[in-house]
Write a protein that holds these residues in place. Structure first.
Motif, mmCIF file in Angstrom:
data_model
loop_
_atom_site.group_PDB
_atom_site.id
_atom_site.type_symbol
_atom_site.label_atom_id
_atom_site.label_comp_id
_atom_site.label_asym_id
_atom_site.label_seq_id
_atom_site.Cartn_x
_atom_site.Cartn_y
_atom_site.Cartn_z
ATOM 1 N N SER A 178 -30.840 -60.003 88.053
ATOM 2 C CA SER A 178 -29.729 -60.059 88.997
ATOM 3 C C SER A 178 -28.797 -61.243 88.768
ATOM 4 N N ASP A 179 -29.340 -62.379 88.323
ATOM 5 C CA ASP A 179 -28.523 -63.586 88.232
ATOM 6 C C ASP A 179 -28.191 -64.012 86.802
ATOM 7 N N ARG A 180 -28.589 -63.235 85.825
ATOM 8 C CA ARG A 180 -28.362 -63.637 84.434
ATOM 9 C C ARG A 180 -26.982 -63.185 83.956
ATOM 10 N N SER A 181 -26.313 -64.089 83.283
ATOM 11 C CA SER A 181 -25.017 -63.769 82.691
ATOM 12 C C SER A 181 -25.136 -63.810 81.172
ATOM 13 N N TYR A 182 -24.253 -63.070 80.516
ATOM 14 C CA TYR A 182 -24.321 -62.935 79.063
ATOM 15 C C TYR A 182 -22.939 -63.156 78.453
ATOM 16 N N PRO A 183 -22.528 -64.421 78.286
ATOM 17 C CA PRO A 183 -21.201 -64.687 77.710
ATOM 18 C C PRO A 183 -21.057 -64.000 76.362
ATOM 19 N N THR A 184 -20.016 -63.204 76.246
ATOM 20 C CA THR A 184 -19.908 -62.258 75.135
ATOM 21 C C THR A 184 -18.530 -62.268 74.497
ATOM 22 N N LEU A 185 -18.521 -62.236 73.190
ATOM 23 C CA LEU A 185 -17.315 -61.993 72.401
ATOM 24 C C LEU A 185 -17.525 -60.712 71.607
ATOM 25 N N VAL A 186 -16.553 -59.824 71.647
ATOM 26 C CA VAL A 186 -16.567 -58.630 70.799
ATOM 27 C C VAL A 186 -15.293 -58.634 69.974
ATOM 28 N N VAL A 187 -15.440 -58.450 68.671
ATOM 29 C CA VAL A 187 -14.282 -58.386 67.781
ATOM 30 C C VAL A 187 -14.353 -57.107 66.957
ATOM 31 N N SER A 188 -13.202 -56.713 66.433
ATOM 32 C CA SER A 188 -13.117 -55.410 65.782
ATOM 33 C C SER A 188 -13.838 -55.349 64.449
ATOM 34 N N ARG A 189 -14.045 -56.498 63.813
ATOM 35 C CA ARG A 189 -14.810 -56.513 62.563
ATOM 36 C C ARG A 189 -15.393 -57.905 62.349
ATOM 37 N N ALA A 190 -16.451 -57.977 61.559
ATOM 38 C CA ALA A 190 -17.235 -59.201 61.449
ATOM 39 C C ALA A 190 -16.434 -60.379 60.912
ATOM 40 N N ASP A 191 -15.486 -60.131 60.006
ATOM 41 C CA ASP A 191 -14.789 -61.278 59.417
ATOM 42 C C ASP A 191 -13.766 -61.906 60.362
ATOM 43 N N SER A 247 -13.288 -51.085 70.990
ATOM 44 C CA SER A 247 -13.930 -49.912 70.383
ATOM 45 C C SER A 247 -12.904 -48.849 69.998
ATOM 46 N N ALA A 248 -11.862 -48.719 70.803
ATOM 47 C CA ALA A 248 -10.854 -47.693 70.566
ATOM 48 C C ALA A 248 -9.751 -48.134 69.618
ATOM 49 N N GLY A 249 -9.804 -49.391 69.163
ATOM 50 C CA GLY A 249 -8.796 -49.876 68.223
ATOM 51 C C GLY A 249 -7.536 -50.404 68.869
ATOM 52 N N ALA A 250 -7.505 -50.503 70.211
ATOM 53 C CA ALA A 250 -6.302 -50.977 70.900
ATOM 54 C C ALA A 250 -6.198 -52.491 70.902
ATOM 55 N N ALA A 251 -7.332 -53.195 70.898
ATOM 56 C CA ALA A 251 -7.361 -54.658 70.868
ATOM 57 C C ALA A 251 -8.250 -55.114 69.721
ATOM 58 N N LEU A 252 -7.982 -56.312 69.214
ATOM 59 C CA LEU A 252 -8.791 -56.840 68.114
ATOM 60 C C LEU A 252 -10.013 -57.597 68.603
ATOM 61 N N GLY A 253 -9.997 -58.017 69.857
ATOM 62 C CA GLY A 253 -11.133 -58.749 70.384
ATOM 63 C C GLY A 253 -11.043 -58.889 71.879
ATOM 64 N N GLY A 254 -12.152 -59.343 72.453
ATOM 65 C CA GLY A 254 -12.183 -59.577 73.884
ATOM 66 C C GLY A 254 -13.362 -60.450 74.236
ATOM 67 N N VAL A 255 -13.230 -61.161 75.354
ATOM 68 C CA VAL A 255 -14.284 -62.069 75.778
ATOM 69 C C VAL A 255 -14.587 -61.837 77.250
ATOM 70 N N GLU A 256 -15.864 -61.910 77.590
ATOM 71 C CA GLU A 256 -16.324 -61.896 78.979
ATOM 72 C C GLU A 256 -17.219 -63.100 79.163
ATOM 73 N N ALA A 257 -16.860 -63.981 80.095
ATOM 74 C CA ALA A 257 -17.573 -65.242 80.259
ATOM 75 C C ALA A 257 -18.899 -65.094 80.988
ATOM 76 N N THR A 258 -18.944 -64.241 82.012
ATOM 77 C CA THR A 258 -20.156 -64.153 82.841
ATOM 78 C C THR A 258 -20.550 -62.708 83.157
ATOM 79 N N PRO A 259 -20.533 -61.808 82.202
ATOM 80 C CA PRO A 259 -20.912 -60.425 82.537
ATOM 81 C C PRO A 259 -22.400 -60.326 82.845
ATOM 82 N N LYS A 260 -22.739 -59.405 83.718
ATOM 83 C CA LYS A 260 -24.131 -59.114 84.037
ATOM 84 C C LYS A 260 -24.606 -57.965 83.145
ATOM 85 N N ILE A 261 -25.881 -57.688 83.203
ATOM 86 C CA ILE A 261 -26.462 -56.703 82.296
ATOM 87 C C ILE A 261 -25.869 -55.318 82.521
#
Length: 269
Positions: A241-254, A192-206
């Motif tokens: 409590s037990d649900r995980s949400y594997p997530t990728l966030v990238v700086s732009r859609a392309d 979000s701050a422009g320091a990284a182009l992307g990031g992944v979290e395999a098992t984040p909770k809500i």
């Protein structure tokens, strides 16, 4: 007072107060292991109670879902999802990178996020109304200064963040340098701050993603659910409590076609 100004001021003052107390016991709290293998300290439990009590006092009609106590999503139009210490392992082991996360949901979807990182004296917040029909202030901010996801292209000098459960990414060439921060919120907030182009979290909770959902999208980043499941809106009466949400966030859609193939396995193990 304007509702959104009230919400922002409340989140800022509350996390600052709780954060100052947490700093006083930082690195000194004995940790115990929870059923899911994560750590919890007395500081987590104290902070959770403080946050819930403050919300109940200031916003008595709002519900609360928290990491340490309340896991059932309530039947309230407005609900706060809180993580009293995101990065408990860092906190317990004396590593100065951890935060307090507050996400405010309207009809089950985050519309405001606030994450305070006391050791860094850094606070992120953002407003993202999506299709809620709500109006108000817009944008994402770090210490009240506007932030925006990067428009740059991947290179060996740019960053991509991993979590501890996503290191199999290294089995393939990665177009950026990898970083592992140990704090799910900060992992994604650096995008979000422009320091990284992307990031992944395999098992984040809500409670790891609710605040960042609003901030990241307000900053122009793109959120990808790696299991192809819709995360929000949350449903009243359901246990999260037990649900995980594997997530990728990238700086732009392309950039999705570049990074998603590298981490897609996390959504379909």
């Amino acid at each position: 007072m304007d509702f959104w100004a009230d919400v922002l001021g409340f989140a800022e003052n509350l996390t600052d107060r709780v954060g100052q107390q947490l700093l006083s016991s930082f690195g000194q709290s004995q940790a115990t292991e929870k059923a899911d293998g994560s750590l919890v300290t007395r500081a987590d439990q104290w902070a959770d109670a403080e946050l819930r009590e403050a919300i109940a006092t200031r916003f008595p009609n709002h519900g609360v879902l928290s990491e340490e106590v309340e896991h059932i999503f309530p039947n309230n139009d407005w609900c706060w999802i809180i993580d009293p210490i995101d990065g408990t392992t860092n906190y317990a082991r004396g590593i100065p990178l951890w935060g307090i996360s507050l996400g405010l949901l309207y009809q089950g979807t985050p519309v405001f996020g606030y994450v305070h990182l006391p050791p860094l004296a850094s606070s992120f917040h953002g407003f993202w109304y999506g299709s809620s029909g709500l109006t108000g202030p817009t944008g994402a901010f770090l210490n009240h200064k506007p932030i925006q996801a990067s428009s740059e292209d991947p290179s060996p000098t740019h960053l991509f963040n991993l979590c501890a459960r996503s290191t199999d990414v290294f089995k393939q060439p990665l177009p950026c340098k990898a970083r592992m921060l140990g704090v799910a919120t900060y992992n994604l907030l650096t995008i979000s701050a422009g320091a990284a182009l992307g990031g992944v979290e395999a098992t984040p909770k809500i409670w790891d993603i609710s605040a960042v959902w609003a901030i990241a999208q307000a900053a122009g980043a793109t959120w990808v659910a790696l299991d192809d499941q819709q995360i929000f809106p949350l449903k009243p009466g359901e246990d999260y409590s037990d649900r995980s949400y594997p997530t990728l966030v990238v700086s732009r859609a392309d950039l999705v076609p570049i990074f998603k193939p590298l981490v897609q396995f996390l959504g379909h193990p």
